[in-house]
Design a protein around this motif. Structure first.
Motif, PDB file in Angstrom:
ATOM      1  N   PHE A   2       0.838  -0.846  -0.213  1.00  0.00           N
ATOM      2  CA  PHE A   2      -0.185   0.012  -0.164  1.00  0.00           C
ATOM      3  C   PHE A   2       1.267   0.852  -0.062  1.00  0.00           C
ATOM      4  CE2 PHE A   2      -3.596  -1.564   0.529  1.00  0.00           C
ATOM      5  CZ  PHE A   2      -4.823  -2.661   1.485  1.00  0.00           C
ATOM      6  N   CYS A   3       0.423   2.316  -0.655  1.00  0.00           N
ATOM      7  CA  CYS A   3       1.095   3.985  -0.318  1.00  0.00           C
ATOM      8  C   CYS A   3       0.327   4.925   0.010  1.00  0.00           C
ATOM      9  CB  CYS A   3       1.089   3.902  -2.447  1.00  0.00           C
ATOM     10  SG  CYS A   3       1.904   5.778  -2.289  1.00  0.00           S
ATOM     11  N   ALA A   4       0.428   5.648   0.533  1.00  0.00           N
ATOM     12  CA  ALA A   4      -0.300   6.228   1.611  1.00  0.00           C
ATOM     13  C   ALA A   4       0.851   7.828   1.512  1.00  0.00           C
ATOM     14  CB  ALA A   4      -0.347   6.018   2.820  1.00  0.00           C
ATOM     15  N   SER A   5      -0.182   8.616   1.784  1.00  0.00           N
ATOM     16  CA  SER A   5       0.253  10.154   1.632  1.00  0.00           C
ATOM     17  C   SER A   5      -0.074  10.468   2.701  1.00  0.00           C
ATOM     18  CB  SER A   5       0.152  10.878   0.261  1.00  0.00           C
ATOM     19  OG  SER A   5      -1.208  11.714   0.408  1.00  0.00           O
ATOM     20  N   SER A   6       0.201  12.039   3.243  1.00  0.00           N
ATOM     21  CA  SER A   6       0.032  13.159   4.404  1.00  0.00           C
ATOM     22  C   SER A   6       0.962  14.426   4.200  1.00  0.00           C
ATOM     23  CB  SER A   6      -0.239  12.361   5.382  1.00  0.00           C
ATOM     24  OG  SER A   6       1.181  12.341   5.983  1.00  0.00           O
ATOM     25  N   GLN A   7      -0.680  15.216   4.668  1.00  0.00           N
ATOM     26  CA  GLN A   7      -0.103  16.600   4.314  1.00  0.00           C
ATOM     27  C   GLN A   7       1.195  17.042   4.445  1.00  0.00           C
ATOM     28  OE1 GLN A   7      -2.090  18.442   2.724  1.00  0.00           O
ATOM     29  NE2 GLN A   7      -0.148  20.003   2.130  1.00  0.00           N
ATOM     30  N   GLU A   8       1.697  16.425   5.681  1.00  0.00           N
ATOM     31  CA  GLU A   8       3.271  16.809   5.945  1.00  0.00           C
ATOM     32  C   GLU A   8       3.980  15.908   6.808  1.00  0.00           C
ATOM     33  OE1 GLU A   8       3.316  20.601   8.738  1.00  0.00           O
ATOM     34  OE2 GLU A   8       2.175  21.518   7.164  1.00  0.00           O
ATOM     35  N   GLY A   9       3.317  14.528   6.532  1.00  0.00           N
ATOM     36  CA  GLY A   9       4.380  13.897   7.762  1.00  0.00           C
ATOM     37  C   GLY A   9       4.165  13.278   9.038  1.00  0.00           C
ATOM     38  N   ARG A  10       3.071  14.863   9.433  1.00  0.00           N
ATOM     39  CA  ARG A  10       2.573  14.609  11.098  1.00  0.00           C
ATOM     40  C   ARG A  10       2.143  13.175  11.348  1.00  0.00           C
ATOM     41  NH1 ARG A  10       6.057  18.477  13.702  1.00  0.00           N
ATOM     42  NH2 ARG A  10       6.432  19.979  12.332  1.00  0.00           N
ATOM     43  N   LEU A  11       1.973  13.104  12.834  1.00  0.00           N
ATOM     44  CA  LEU A  11       1.302  11.936  12.997  1.00  0.00           C
ATOM     45  C   LEU A  11      -0.655  12.363  13.463  1.00  0.00           C
ATOM     46  CD1 LEU A  11       3.551   9.849  15.492  1.00  0.00           C
ATOM     47  CD2 LEU A  11       2.780   9.057  13.230  1.00  0.00           C
ATOM     48  N   ARG A  12      -0.924  13.766  13.824  1.00  0.00           N
ATOM     49  CA  ARG A  12      -1.245  13.779  13.438  1.00  0.00           C
ATOM     50  C   ARG A  12      -2.716  13.707  12.557  1.00  0.00           C
ATOM     51  NH1 ARG A  12      -2.803  18.020  18.031  1.00  0.00           N
ATOM     52  NH2 ARG A  12      -0.799  17.400  19.639  1.00  0.00           N
ATOM     53  N   GLU A  13      -1.911  14.167  11.335  1.00  0.00           N
ATOM     54  CA  GLU A  13      -2.289  14.373   9.851  1.00  0.00           C
ATOM     55  C   GLU A  13      -3.689  12.714   9.159  1.00  0.00           C
ATOM     56  OE1 GLU A  13       0.852  15.444   7.552  1.00  0.00           O
ATOM     57  OE2 GLU A  13       1.575  17.132   8.027  1.00  0.00           O
ATOM     58  N   THR A  14      -4.243  12.710   8.572  1.00  0.00           N
ATOM     59  CA  THR A  14      -4.815  11.367   8.247  1.00  0.00           C
ATOM     60  C   THR A  14      -3.934  11.227   6.865  1.00  0.00           C
ATOM     61  OG1 THR A  14      -6.846  11.858   8.814  1.00  0.00           O
ATOM     62  CG2 THR A  14      -6.880  10.668   7.012  1.00  0.00           C
ATOM     63  N   GLN A  15      -4.213  10.664   6.839  1.00  0.00           N
ATOM     64  CA  GLN A  15      -3.010   9.080   5.582  1.00  0.00           C
ATOM     65  C   GLN A  15      -4.162   8.778   4.885  1.00  0.00           C
ATOM     66  OE1 GLN A  15       0.501   6.643   6.591  1.00  0.00           O
ATOM     67  NE2 GLN A  15       0.822   8.040   8.683  1.00  0.00           N
ATOM     68  N   TYR A  16      -4.116   9.073   3.346  1.00  0.00           N
ATOM     69  CA  TYR A  16      -5.074   8.476   2.042  1.00  0.00           C
ATOM     70  C   TYR A  16      -3.935   7.397   1.934  1.00  0.00           C
ATOM     71  CZ  TYR A  16      -7.365  13.206   4.041  1.00  0.00           C
ATOM     72  OH  TYR A  16      -7.994  13.725   4.178  1.00  0.00           O
ATOM     73  N   PHE A  17      -4.026   6.800   2.002  1.00  0.00           N
ATOM     74  CA  PHE A  17      -4.192   4.916   1.532  1.00  0.00           C
ATOM     75  C   PHE A  17      -4.540   4.904  -0.268  1.00  0.00           C
ATOM     76  CE2 PHE A  17      -1.900   2.614   5.160  1.00  0.00           C
ATOM     77  CZ  PHE A  17      -2.074   3.652   5.810  1.00  0.00           C
ATOM     78  N   GLY A  18      -3.712   4.248  -0.562  1.00  0.00           N
ATOM     79  CA  GLY A  18      -4.197   3.898  -2.224  1.00  0.00           C
ATOM     80  C   GLY A  18      -4.879   2.560  -2.209  1.00  0.00           C
ATOM     81  N   PRO A  19      -5.125   2.025  -2.966  1.00  0.00           N
ATOM     82  CA  PRO A  19      -5.763   0.439  -3.317  1.00  0.00           C
ATOM     83  C   PRO A  19      -5.154  -0.835  -3.225  1.00  0.00           C
ATOM     84  CG  PRO A  19      -5.632   1.448  -4.845  1.00  0.00           C
ATOM     85  CD  PRO A  19      -5.094   2.543  -4.871  1.00  0.00           C
ATOM     86  N   GLY A  20      -3.826  -0.259  -3.009  1.00  0.00           N
ATOM     87  CA  GLY A  20      -2.713  -1.876  -2.853  1.00  0.00           C
ATOM     88  C   GLY A  20      -2.273  -2.238  -4.002  1.00  0.00           C
TER      89      GLY A  20
END
Lengths: 116, 114
Positions: free
Chosen positions: B90-108
């Motif tokens: 799975f690939c994922a992304s978040s705004q700045e990499g801080r733990l508070r942020e939501t990570q958005y995942f790809g479909p795998g």
């Protein structure tokens, strides 16, 4: 290092029944806690997260979770389960910045089956 | 509009081959991640990049090499594939990499090594 345990590998509930998924964490201070859901064949989606403050957190899709420091737990609840809630649920823990970086540690997941 | 996309969705290959998995995010995020989910559904971070710079590099064999041509892309190249590499990535992304942020995942990407 922080870690998280989800004691239940599988849970089966009837549609309309209430749900509680357990999550226990290990960390010296208050960690960041998350619940993600993975529907079949899909990626993970965030349901809710807790950092500080009010220990009862509301999320999407009618889910809520309660942080209990005394029990090192962050259990996920829903008052009435729908068939579409059948999925894999992951609890995750992260140490606040400055401790161990930005990585989330995931539990091994709880598979939820909803019966008619 | 897919926020985090991965290609291919399925990848079946022979042991010893080299393969790549591509990931793109159109959220304007600075941080991207690669996770591996094994057959028991255990999900573990492999790498994290922030603005094309490697931030997290967990204990992953040298055969795995992430490449970030720009901050919207984080590709995963795997050399000399082994049976144990079979997993969902799975690939994922978040705004700045801080733990508070939501990570958005790809479909795998479901990788099967034969």
């Amino acid at each position: 290092a922080q870690s998280v345990t989800q004691p239940d590998i599988h849970i089966t509930v009837s549609e309309g029944a209430s749900l509680e998924l357990r999550c226990n964490y290990s960390y010296g201070a208050t960690p960041y806690l998350f619940w993600y859901v993975q529907s079949p064949g899909q990626g993970l989606q965030l349901l809710l997260k807790y950092f500080s403050g009010d220990t009862l957190v509301q999320g999407i899709k009618g889910f809520e979770a309660e942080f209990k420091r005394s029990q090192s737990s962050f259990n996920l609840r829903k008052p009435s389960v729908h068939w579409s809630d059948a999925a894999e649920y992951f609890c995750a823990v992260g140490a606040p910045e400055g401790d161990s970086g930005y990585a989330l540690n995931f539990g091994k997941g709880t598979s939820l089956l909803v019966t008619p | 509009d897919t926020a985090v996309s991965q290609t291919p969705k399925y990848l079946v290959t022979q042991m010893g081959n080299d393969k790549s998995i591509k990931c793109e995010q159109n959220l304007g995020h600075d941080t991207m991640y690669w996770y591996k989910q094994d057959s028991k559904k255990f999900l573990k971070i492999m790498f994290s990049y922030n603005n094309k710079e490697l931030i997290i590099n967990e204990t992953v064999p040298n055969r795995f090499s992430p490449k970030s041509p720009d901050k919207a892309h984080l590709n995963l190249h795997i050399n000399s594939l082994e049976l144990g590499d079979s997993a969902v990535y799975f690939c994922a992304s978040s705004q700045e990499g801080r733990l508070r942020e939501t990570q958005y995942f790809g479909p795998g990407t479901r990788l099967l090594v034969l």
